[in-house]
Each structure stands twice: as C-alpha cells, then as structure tokens.
Design an enzyme around this catalytic site. Structure first.
Site, PDB file in Angstrom:
ATOM      1  N   ARG A  17       0.810  -1.223   0.000  1.00  0.00           N
ATOM      2  CA  ARG A  17       0.000   0.000   0.000  1.00  0.00           C
ATOM      3  C   ARG A  17       0.850   1.283   0.000  1.00  0.00           C
ATOM      4  O   ARG A  17       0.322   2.365  -0.195  1.00  0.00           O
ATOM      5  CB  ARG A  17      -0.961  -0.016   1.207  1.00  0.00           C
ATOM      6  CG  ARG A  17      -2.126  -0.979   1.012  1.00  0.00           C
ATOM      7  CD  ARG A  17      -2.916  -1.158   2.301  1.00  0.00           C
ATOM      8  NE  ARG A  17      -2.307  -2.162   3.183  1.00  0.00           N
ATOM      9  CZ  ARG A  17      -2.749  -2.455   4.401  1.00  0.00           C
ATOM     10  NH1 ARG A  17      -3.776  -1.792   4.905  1.00  0.00           N
ATOM     11  NH2 ARG A  17      -2.165  -3.391   5.137  1.00  0.00           N
ATOM     12  N   ASN A 229       0.546   1.976   7.022  1.00  0.00           N
ATOM     13  CA  ASN A 229       0.352   1.057   5.898  1.00  0.00           C
ATOM     14  C   ASN A 229       0.352   1.755   4.550  1.00  0.00           C
ATOM     15  O   ASN A 229       0.526   1.120   3.516  1.00  0.00           O
ATOM     16  CB  ASN A 229      -0.948   0.279   6.088  1.00  0.00           C
ATOM     17  CG  ASN A 229      -0.875  -0.618   7.329  1.00  0.00           C
ATOM     18  OD1 ASN A 229      -0.063  -1.532   7.384  1.00  0.00           O
ATOM     19  ND2 ASN A 229      -1.670  -0.315   8.328  1.00  0.00           N
ATOM     20  N   LYS A 336      28.134  25.377   4.092  1.00  0.00           N
ATOM     21  CA  LYS A 336      28.412  23.942   4.032  1.00  0.00           C
ATOM     22  C   LYS A 336      29.847  23.727   4.458  1.00  0.00           C
ATOM     23  O   LYS A 336      30.739  24.408   3.954  1.00  0.00           O
ATOM     24  CB  LYS A 336      28.226  23.423   2.607  1.00  0.00           C
ATOM     25  CG  LYS A 336      28.363  21.932   2.505  1.00  0.00           C
ATOM     26  CD  LYS A 336      29.081  21.468   1.255  1.00  0.00           C
ATOM     27  CE  LYS A 336      30.530  21.841   1.259  1.00  0.00           C
ATOM     28  NZ  LYS A 336      31.295  21.307   0.147  1.00  0.00           N
ATOM     29  N   ASN A 371      34.367  27.424  -4.246  1.00  0.00           N
ATOM     30  CA  ASN A 371      35.124  26.334  -3.626  1.00  0.00           C
ATOM     31  C   ASN A 371      35.338  25.158  -4.555  1.00  0.00           C
ATOM     32  O   ASN A 371      36.065  24.243  -4.234  1.00  0.00           O
ATOM     33  CB  ASN A 371      34.405  25.865  -2.356  1.00  0.00           C
ATOM     34  CG  ASN A 371      32.996  25.385  -2.619  1.00  0.00           C
ATOM     35  OD1 ASN A 371      32.334  25.871  -3.535  1.00  0.00           O
ATOM     36  ND2 ASN A 371      32.536  24.427  -1.854  1.00  0.00           N
TER      37      ASN A 371
HETATM   38  C1  UD1 Z   1      -1.630  -6.581  11.506  1.00  0.00           C
HETATM   39  C2  UD1 Z   1      -2.487  -7.506  12.373  1.00  0.00           C
HETATM   40  C3  UD1 Z   1      -3.751  -6.762  12.795  1.00  0.00           C
HETATM   41  C4  UD1 Z   1      -3.371  -5.523  13.562  1.00  0.00           C
HETATM   42  C5  UD1 Z   1      -2.410  -4.652  12.752  1.00  0.00           C
HETATM   43  C6  UD1 Z   1      -1.833  -3.565  13.621  1.00  0.00           C
HETATM   44  C7  UD1 Z   1      -2.119  -9.817  11.622  1.00  0.00           C
HETATM   45  C8  UD1 Z   1      -2.641 -10.936  10.819  1.00  0.00           C
HETATM   46  N1  UD1 Z   1      -2.844  -8.693  11.626  1.00  0.00           N
HETATM   47  O1  UD1 Z   1      -2.357  -6.295  10.326  1.00  0.00           O
HETATM   48  O2  UD1 Z   1      -4.569  -7.599  13.631  1.00  0.00           O
HETATM   49  O3  UD1 Z   1      -4.532  -4.799  13.891  1.00  0.00           O
HETATM   50  O4  UD1 Z   1      -1.301  -5.404  12.248  1.00  0.00           O
HETATM   51  O5  UD1 Z   1      -1.044  -2.676  12.895  1.00  0.00           O
HETATM   52  O6  UD1 Z   1      -1.096  -9.953  12.263  1.00  0.00           O
HETATM   53  N2  UD1 Z   1       5.153  -8.818   8.028  1.00  0.00           N
HETATM   54  C9  UD1 Z   1       6.192  -9.666   7.774  1.00  0.00           C
HETATM   55  N3  UD1 Z   1       5.980 -10.778   7.017  1.00  0.00           N
HETATM   56  C10 UD1 Z   1       4.750 -11.094   6.506  1.00  0.00           C
HETATM   57  C11 UD1 Z   1       3.692 -10.195   6.759  1.00  0.00           C
HETATM   58  C12 UD1 Z   1       3.908  -9.081   7.522  1.00  0.00           C
HETATM   59  O7  UD1 Z   1       7.305  -9.440   8.225  1.00  0.00           O
HETATM   60  O8  UD1 Z   1       4.670 -12.108   5.836  1.00  0.00           O
HETATM   61  C13 UD1 Z   1       5.402  -7.624   8.838  1.00  0.00           C
HETATM   62  C14 UD1 Z   1       5.208  -6.337   8.051  1.00  0.00           C
HETATM   63  O9  UD1 Z   1       6.445  -5.892   7.503  1.00  0.00           O
HETATM   64  C15 UD1 Z   1       4.696  -5.364   9.109  1.00  0.00           C
HETATM   65  C16 UD1 Z   1       4.029  -6.258  10.142  1.00  0.00           C
HETATM   66  O10 UD1 Z   1       4.478  -7.563   9.892  1.00  0.00           O
HETATM   67  O11 UD1 Z   1       5.750  -4.668   9.728  1.00  0.00           O
HETATM   68  C17 UD1 Z   1       2.496  -6.201  10.020  1.00  0.00           C
HETATM   69  O12 UD1 Z   1       2.096  -6.596   8.735  1.00  0.00           O
HETATM   70  P1  UD1 Z   1       0.920  -5.885   7.963  1.00  0.00           P
HETATM   71  O13 UD1 Z   1       0.773  -6.544   6.647  1.00  0.00           O
HETATM   72  O14 UD1 Z   1       1.067  -4.418   8.017  1.00  0.00           O
HETATM   73  O15 UD1 Z   1      -0.337  -6.327   8.861  1.00  0.00           O
HETATM   74  P2  UD1 Z   1      -1.685  -5.540   9.034  1.00  0.00           P
HETATM   75  O16 UD1 Z   1      -2.556  -5.833   7.884  1.00  0.00           O
HETATM   76  O17 UD1 Z   1      -1.409  -4.130   9.361  1.00  0.00           O
HETATM   77 MG    MG Z   2       0.278  -2.962   9.281  1.00  0.00          MG
END
Ligand code: UD1
Ligand code: MG
Length: 447
Positions: A17, A229, A336, A371
C-alpha cells in the site's frame, strides 16, 4: 527473578500500500526509518537477542540497522516469502533456538509506541500471552478484538474476515505481544491459513492462548499503536511524532512558536531559551545552543549553532556547519562545511562552502566562496576581523589574513596579507554629460 526477555521485530513485508520500491519499514519519520522505532524500544527494555525478520529489501533493511546499531544483540532472520505475520515469526525460530522466557513481538510498521506502554505490557499478569489493544477513532484496517460475556479476550478477527457485526467492534489489535517462548512455538505449529488472504496470521495465536491459559489485553492509546500502511498514515504518524518532539522541546525551555509547522528530527538538540520560528526544518545531528534564534523557514542539516546565534529567516545550514557564539547568518545564506567564529556576520545572500572563518568577521551581501573547480573542493580561510565587501568572490584555495579588507565587488584569487586592502574591481570611469547627449540624439525628454 525477572524472566529472560527477547524480541522479534517483523519487518519483512513489502508494504504494497506504500506503492513504491522502497521497503515500507525504511520510510522515515522525523529522520529515522520506521523499523528503527521498535528496534530502539526493544533495545531499551534490554531484549536479548533481538531478532529482526527481514524479507522485502532485506539487504537494505539489514545494512540500515547495522549502520545505526552495530551488531550488539541484533540478529536478522530472513523470511523469503511473505506468507503472513505468523509465518514471519516462525522465520525467527532458529535464531531463538534454546531461548526460554518471554518474547516481545513488535511490528516494524508501528513506530509511535511508548516505552511506558511496553513496560505495562511486560508487567501484565503471567500467562501464555498478553497483547496491546486500543480504540482508535476509525478501526478500519485493524484486527478486531472479540471478547466473551465475561470480557475475556477470545480471538482476533482481521478486517477482511469480519462480518458486519464484527466490523462494528471498536477495540483493535495493536500487533504488539508478550508471549511465552514455549507456548509461541507450539501454537505457531497449529496456525492455518484459512482466511481471506490465505496467510498465516499471528493473531490466531491469540485464540489459542485464550483457550490455553488466557490472553491478557493491556489498553494503549490509539495514537501510539497506529500502524503505517500507506503514505497518508505515514504523514499522520509524522504529525503526531512532530507534536510530541516539539512538546518535549517546549517543556525543556525552548520556544517553538508553531509546533505544528516546525520539523525537528528525533535526536536534534536545542538549548534552553532558544527560539525556533515557524517553518524551520532541523535535521540529523543538528545542535542549537542556548538562547539562539532560528528564524522562519530555515533549514539546518547536521549543523551546530552556538549560543545566542541568529539564523535566518530563509537560511540553509548544510552538514559541517559550525557557528560560534553570537554569529548572525541571515536570509538566503547557505553554508556547508564552514566554521564561523564568534560574533561573525553573514547577513545576506551568501554562499560559504569549505570555509574557515575567524571571529568578528563581516561577510558582505552576495559574497561567494568559489570552492569547486569542477573536480575538487578547495578551502577559503578568513582570519579574525576580516571585512569582505559586498558582491565579492573568494576563489579557493585562498586565505585572507587577520584584519584585512576586501573591497566590494572584488574577485580574490590570491592570498591577502594581514591588515591589507585587496581590491580587484576595474576602476570607475566617468564620462560627464554622456546620458544627456544620448537622449538628445534620440529625441528623448530629460527625466
Ligand atoms: C496486523 C495484524 C492486525 C493488527 C495490525 C496492527 C495480523 C494478521 N494482523 O495487520 O490484527 O490490527 O497489524 O497494525 O497480524 N510482516 C512480515 N511478514 C509477513 C507479513 C507481515 O514481516 O509475511 C510484517 C510487516 O512488515 C509489518 C508487520 O508484519 O511490519 C504487520 O504486517 P501488515 O501486513 O502491516 O499487517 P496488518 O494488515 O497491518
Ligand atoms: Mg500494518
């Protein structure tokens, strides 16, 4: 005795996103990448080891964090395919092999969490899992917290899996957990991907904890658990952080005239009694001395400003700028890699690059240090008490000795000895009556 504590920061997601190539967690808030906020928080509570799960843009994320923190307790785990938050936590399992105790799970895209809130989460009653929840104005996008008749947390439903009634729930999951290591690994082995996204959801671990000893919810402020996001949420988080940073400076005795419109990076230092006028941007390792005044719309990057100095309006101080006590740098002046000694003034329309300028120097309007010769940068040295007349060019390398004068409009290409006057402009010629004769020849009237 306190249980050992480790942490996992999830930072592998692409951040679809955000719409761009840059990994989401490297987008910046107040000069610091998103992922660095949870990392600092985990380091702050002495979590060791601290495993950052990287995937999308892994190399960039790793090298950024290594650059900021060195090795220390920091470890990295690669999640090659992003199959959900539970899958991401599993990627950290190997790095935590043999670890017994509590694991703090933080999401790399939730930057504004306060230390005090984490302390409350860590102090929650013992049990398999505790989590942070909040009630934001608009719960859209977050997982919703389902509770039973007794008010106990039962499970979390992601927005996309919500029915209409569940969507009405105002309490949401912050994505921050304290979880028993042993329980976590056993629960993760049982999480499936039967959901709208076909992903492995970490939130399913909460439902298992609820059945196997309890999931304890700790309330947090909606603002501090806001996830980033998309770039609008990034801007909103930046605005909140800005308010907090500026509030901190105000309470420490700095007059920030308009906190909503003053952009100060985390880590910038401002001395007591200083004034920062609207529209200023203070970045990196900038330090401002006591009682200094940074006038409207000035940009300072890694600059050091001495006590009582006056900068701007509309000044730009670039890295390597060091202004002594009481220096004045006025409008449309750029510096600078330049040191200006105590009481020196450069008040208008000037460029000072790679310059070593003494105390009590007067740099006239429109002075330029030349400079750069197209290949290399060269240095300009102005001794104490030098006076540079307006519209002069100092062609570096060049030195003007103590107390010397440079006449206005000069191009200085050779060193000027102490106390000398250097003048390089062409002598003025006067042709008396010239304009009148010209008008006459063209039939024009006298003004
Ligand atoms: C997630 C939560 C949601 C919560 C929200 C809070 C889950 C399923 N959902 O949703 O309940 O309200 O965060 O902000 O956990 N990431 C990975 N690997 C993956 C997927 C994600 O490392 O395969 C990391 C992303 O980089 C991010 C974090 O996990 O930093 C959260 O992932 P994101 O996809 O933003 O989850 P949300 O849809 O926001
Ligand atoms: Mg998130």
């Amino acid at each position: 005795m306190e249980r050992p504590l480790s942490a996992i920061v999830l930072a592998a997601g692409k951040g679809t996103r955000m719409k761009g190539e840059r990994p989401k967690v490297l987008h910046e808030l107040a000069g610091r990448p998103l992922v660095d906020f949870p990392v600092r928080l985990a380091l702050g509570v002495a979590a060791d080891p601290l495993v950052v799960v990287v995937g999308h843009g892994a190399e960039a994320v790793e090298s950024t964090l290594r650059g900021l923190h060195g090795e220390g307790p920091l470890r990295f785990a690669r999640q090659l395919e992003q199959r959900g938050t539970a899958h991401a936590v599993l990627a950290a399992k190997e790095q935590l092999a043999g670890f017994e105790g509590q694991i703090l799970v933080l999401y790399g895209d939730v930057p504004l969490l306060r230390r005090e809130t984490i302390d409350r989460l860590l102090a929650a009653p013992a049990g398999p899992l505790a989590l942070l929840t909040a009630r934001p104005e608009r719960p859209t996008g977050y997982g919703r917290i389902l509770r039973d008749a007794e008010g106990r947390v039962v499970r979390i439903v992601e927005e996309r899996d919500c029915g209409p009634r569940e969507r009405e729930i105002g309490e949401v999951n912050a994505g921050i957990y304290r979880v028993e290591a042993r329980f976590l690994w056993s629960a993760l082995a049982r999480v499936g991907s039967e959901n709208a996204q076909g992903e492995l959801y970490l939130t399913d671990v909460v439902a298992l904890a609820a059945r196997e000893g309890g999931a304890f919810a700790v309330a947090a402020e909606a603002d501090e658990v806001a996830g980033v996001n998309d770039r609008y949420e990034l801007a909103l988080a930046a605005a909140r952080l800005r308010r907090e940073i500026n509030r901190g400076h105000c309470l420490a005795g700095v007059t920030v005239v308009d906190p909503e419109n003053t952009y100060v990076d985390v880590g910038v230092e401002i001395g007591q009694g200083a004034v920062v006028e609207p529209g200023c941007v203070l970045t990196g390792a900038t330090r401002i001395g006591e009682g200094a005044r940074i006038r409207a719309h000035s940009v300072l990057e890694d600059a050091v400003v001495g006590e009582g100095a006056i900068v701007g309006p509309f000044a730009r101080l670039r890295p390597g700028t060091l202004l002594g006590r009481g220096v004045h740098v006025g409008n449309f002046v750029e510096t600078k890699n330049a040191r200006l000694g105590e009481g020196t003034k450069a008040n208008h329309l000037t460029y000072l690059g790679d310059a070593e300028i003494g105390a009590g120097v007067n740099v006239g309007a429109g002075t330029i240090t030349c400079n750069y010769d197209g290949v290399q940068k060269h240095k300009t040295v102005l001794g104490d008490g030098v006076f540079v007349g307006s519209d002069s060019q100092l062609v570096a390398p060049v030195t003007v000795g103590k107390g010397a004068y440079v006449g206005a409009g000069s191009t200085i290409t050779k060193d000027v000895p102490e106390d000398a006057l250097a003048l390089s402009r062409a002598p003025q010629k006067l042709v008396l009556g010239w304009a009148g004769r010209r008008r006459l020849s063209r039939g024009q009237k006298k003004p």
